[in-house]
Design an enzyme around this catalytic site. Structure first.
Site: not given
Ligand code: 5GP
Ligand code: ZN
Length: 122
Positions: A95, A38, A108, A101-102
């Protein structure tokens, strides 16, 4: 318009990472999944595991391809082992949707470990 589920697949960040169009720190790849660190880690180990195929969330994945959903979980477990957090314990988080919080509409698993986790989550 829903901020997560109305994201067009052509703009999908995780499809772009799977395709190699956007760089990421990849830690494991299988025929089904890609695992990468992440960009904003919330624990010493914070790896995102995504199926190569685009499904918006865990329910959509399980409905469309339950066998893939099972292999996906097995791949998450293998990453936990490789990252050294299988025995110590860890958290696997999906999430889901706006209240969950997605922010990226491609299912993922967050694999978090390397420290004690609190409950309830924020
Ligand atoms: P969500 O909030 O949808 O559960 O998780 C998305 C995750 O993707 C977040 O924890 C965020 O830090 C991560 N993320 C967002 N943009 C990028 C990126 O460009 N590269 C990587 N490796 N992680 C990312
Ligand atoms: Zn995608």
């Amino acid at each position: 318009m829903d901020p997560v589920y109305d994201q067009p697949m052509s703009d999908c960040l995780f499809c772009a990472i799977v395709a190699g169009d956007i760089p990421a720190a990849i830690v494991a790849e299988t025929r089904d999944t890609v695992a990468f660190r992440d960009i904003s880690p919330q624990a010493p180990v914070h790896v995102l595991v995504v199926p190569r195929a685009h499904h918006q969330d865990a329910a959509a994945l399980a409905s469309a391809d339950p066998a893939l959903a099972g292999r996906f979980l097995a791949d998450v477990a293998a990453v936990a082992e490789a990252e050294g957090v299988a025995g110590s314990g860890h958290r696997i988080v999906f999430n889901t949707g706006t209240d969950g919080g997605q922010t990226v509409g491609h299912v993922h698993a967050h694999l978090l470990g390397g420290r004690g986790m609190s409950w309830p989550p924020g």
